[in-house]
Design an enzyme around this catalytic site. Sequence first.
Site, PDB file in Angstrom:
ATOM      1  N   ASN A 118       3.076 -72.759 -39.469  1.00 61.79           N
ATOM      2  CA  ASN A 118       4.310 -71.982 -39.342  1.00 61.79           C
ATOM      3  C   ASN A 118       5.499 -72.718 -39.961  1.00 61.79           C
ATOM      4  O   ASN A 118       6.333 -72.122 -40.631  1.00 61.79           O
ATOM      5  CB  ASN A 118       4.572 -71.702 -37.852  1.00 61.79           C
ATOM      6  N   HIS A 122       6.948 -65.752 -36.714  1.00 60.97           N
ATOM      7  CA  HIS A 122       7.487 -64.491 -37.226  1.00 60.97           C
ATOM      8  C   HIS A 122       6.581 -63.936 -38.327  1.00 60.97           C
ATOM      9  O   HIS A 122       6.103 -64.694 -39.178  1.00 60.97           O
ATOM     10  CB  HIS A 122       8.866 -64.708 -37.864  1.00 60.97           C
TER      11      HIS A 122
END
Length: 220
Positions: free
Chosen positions: A97, A66
């Site tokens: 991440n 994201h």
Amino acid sequence: GALSYTGFTLKYNEQYEQAEWVAYQLTAEEARGRYERSENFRVDAGVSTGSAALEDYRGSGYDRGHLAPAGDMKWSPAAMSESFLMSNMSPQDPGFNRGVWRRLEEQVREWAEENGELYVVTGPVLTDGPFEVIGGNAVAVPRQFYKVLLDYREPELKAIGFLLPNEASSLPLSAFVLSVDEVEAVTALDFFAALPDRLEAQLEATVGPALWGLAPKGAS
């Protein structure tokens, strides 16, 4: 042009099949949102040239990372759902991440609560290719990611930039701090053009980790 969603705005880059930048305001109240992750990853029909697809990431070894974090969109089911559009994804090393990038995201939410409201711009660096690509849409795998933050509420206006390599790291967040000017030089983007010029120049040139409660750069 930029695409606007419930919780963020983004500028999609067709050549690299991901956003150049994602920008949003995050208030203290929003940072304390309570809606669950929706996990509904899907193609973004709003990207006229077509966004990356889930298949591009499958078996690639990279996470669908994201840019606008789901954790910043918990204040609205619509904002949460839109954060799972593929236009908000970028190929991220899993250790990055789920590690240092997540640490920075959590820190941003803490700062939003402490300061009342922040303006956040985040994205991949797309100026240092050529890149490894994944999937049928040839999604570029960035070498580094940036995040710039602006606290534009009195009494203490301040800005800070971060530039992180797309790899796992146990270094403190202060190791990745840059001035906003420095991040602009790397990305060739102009983040806070809407600010009055004098204020923009002053905020973007200073690096003040201490204002944000971070240790100075180079301190352990």
